[in-house]
Design an enzyme around this catalytic site. Structure first.
Site, PDB file in Angstrom:
ATOM      1  N   HIS A  69    -147.347 -50.667  10.943  1.00 57.94           N
ATOM      2  CA  HIS A  69    -148.710 -50.477  10.757  1.00 57.94           C
ATOM      3  C   HIS A  69    -149.484 -51.610   9.938  1.00 57.94           C
ATOM      4  CE1 HIS A  69    -148.455 -46.750  12.586  1.00 57.94           C
ATOM      5  NE2 HIS A  69    -147.670 -46.313  11.419  1.00 57.94           N
ATOM      6  N   ARG A  74    -146.376 -51.323  18.234  1.00 57.31           N
ATOM      7  CA  ARG A  74    -144.903 -51.239  18.616  1.00 57.31           C
ATOM      8  C   ARG A  74    -144.241 -52.438  18.799  1.00 57.31           C
ATOM      9  NH1 ARG A  74    -147.866 -48.734  23.045  1.00 57.31           N
ATOM     10  NH2 ARG A  74    -148.365 -46.737  22.674  1.00 57.31           N
TER      11      ARG A  74
END
Length: 333
Positions: free
Chosen positions: A107, A202
């Site tokens: 993140h 991802r």
């Protein structure tokens, strides 16, 4: 129409349930959510754009949470939180059930998230509610690597060999700072507390495809730019649970999380906190009394205590709850 005078009580919300390619049945069978056999997430309290929680109990039943905040900022959030975050609710609360491995992901921090997504970053923490035998999570790298090696191990399919995997069991807790590579492993049910953000990059999805043979989108370049490649020994949170006391798990600039083991009756005085408080019940059930109004919080439920509440009474034969709020001060060591 929302009343002009704020009424203080413990506020519950309708769960926002999300089916996932990796989701399972534990949110229904263990936590009692009205979930499908492949529900991966229950968003308990959210003000993410397009995913606004709706109140399910009491005076404000049926009201959207952001509408209530707009009407009663200080009473809901607390003066200190309003000063720090304006009228925004700064956290997102979830329960997550991984029947399969989640993607390896990272993140962004606040600066990068603001630049590319007009969002907060995403620092989070996990509390393991239940884990199957041999279940693992990934938190960070096993050994320090360079950005060039990161791209190389992705290309040759050996990234899993470089990830730090940890076996987990009920009660384990982990702090996942923005920038740290991580993945929830198959067989893990956990509570997640994070900044209000839905931005995920991802890195690797275990070569998984959907029923049409398509893999999910990867974000290799942005993940590299967001990622920390340093090995930091701060993954597992060490704590000593104490009966009817708050045992600290995480204290950071975005949130403080404590564990309270409730046996019998106890009181918490939040009059000088300047913040809302959220309880997530991770074992048993507990009665929560706010300004004379009782709410029963059972395993897998979440409740918000408005900042306007001063003293909260908790009673249970035996329960464990996560206590979450925004701190005026936090440990930066």
């Amino acid at each position: 129409m929302i009343s002009k005078k704020f009424e203080s009580y413990g506020i519950k919300f309708q769960p926002i349930l999300k089916d996932k390619i990796w989701g399972g049945s534990k949110l229904k069978t263990i936590l009692g959510k009205p979930a499908s056999p492949n529900t991966g997430e229950s968003w308990e309290i959210s003000t993410v754009n397009g995913e606004i929680s709706v109140i399910e109990n009491g005076t404000y039943s049926g009201v959207k949470f952001d509408d209530l905040i707009a009407e009663f900022q200080s009473e809901i959030l607390g003066n200190m939180v309003v000063e720090k975050f304006g009228g925004e609710f700064p956290l997102l609360f979830k329960y997550i059930d991984a029947a399969q491995n989640l993607s390896v992901q990272v993140h962004p921090g606040d600066e990068m998230a603001k630049k590319f997504h007009n969002s907060y970053g995403k620092t989070e923490m996990w509390y393991i509610i239940q884990a199957d035998e041999k279940a693992e999570i990934n938190v960070g790298w096993k050994n320090e690597i360079t950005p060039e090696q990161y791209e190389e191990v992705l290309q040759n399919g050996t990234i899993a060999e470089h990830l730090n995997f940890i076996k987990v069991s009920t009660g384990d807790s982990f702090f996942i700072k923005a920038g740290k590579v991580h993945a929830i492993g198959a067989g893990v049910l956990l509570a997640e507390i994070q900044q209000t953000s839905d931005v995920t990059y991802r890195v690797y999805d275990w070569d998984r495809v959907d029923d049409k043979g398509n893999g999910r989108e990867l974000h290799i370049d942005k993940a590299r730019d967001a990622m920390s490649f340093i090995v930091q020994d701060e993954d597992s949170i060490r704590y000593e649970p104490k009966i009817n006391e708050s045992s600290q798990l995480v204290n950071c600039e975005y949130f403080t999380t404590n564990l309270i083991a409730v046996q019998g009756s106890m009181q918490k005085d939040y009059s000088s906190l300047g913040s809302f408080v959220v309880f997530m019940c991770v074992m048993g059930e507990v009665t929560i009394s706010v300004d004379g109004v009782d709410e029963n919080l059972v395993y897998g439920q979440t409740i918000l205590i408005p900042a306007a509440a001063n003293v909260v009474e908790l009673s249970s034969e035996s329960a464990k709850i996560l206590e979450v709020f925004i701190s005026r001060d936090y440990d930066q060591s």
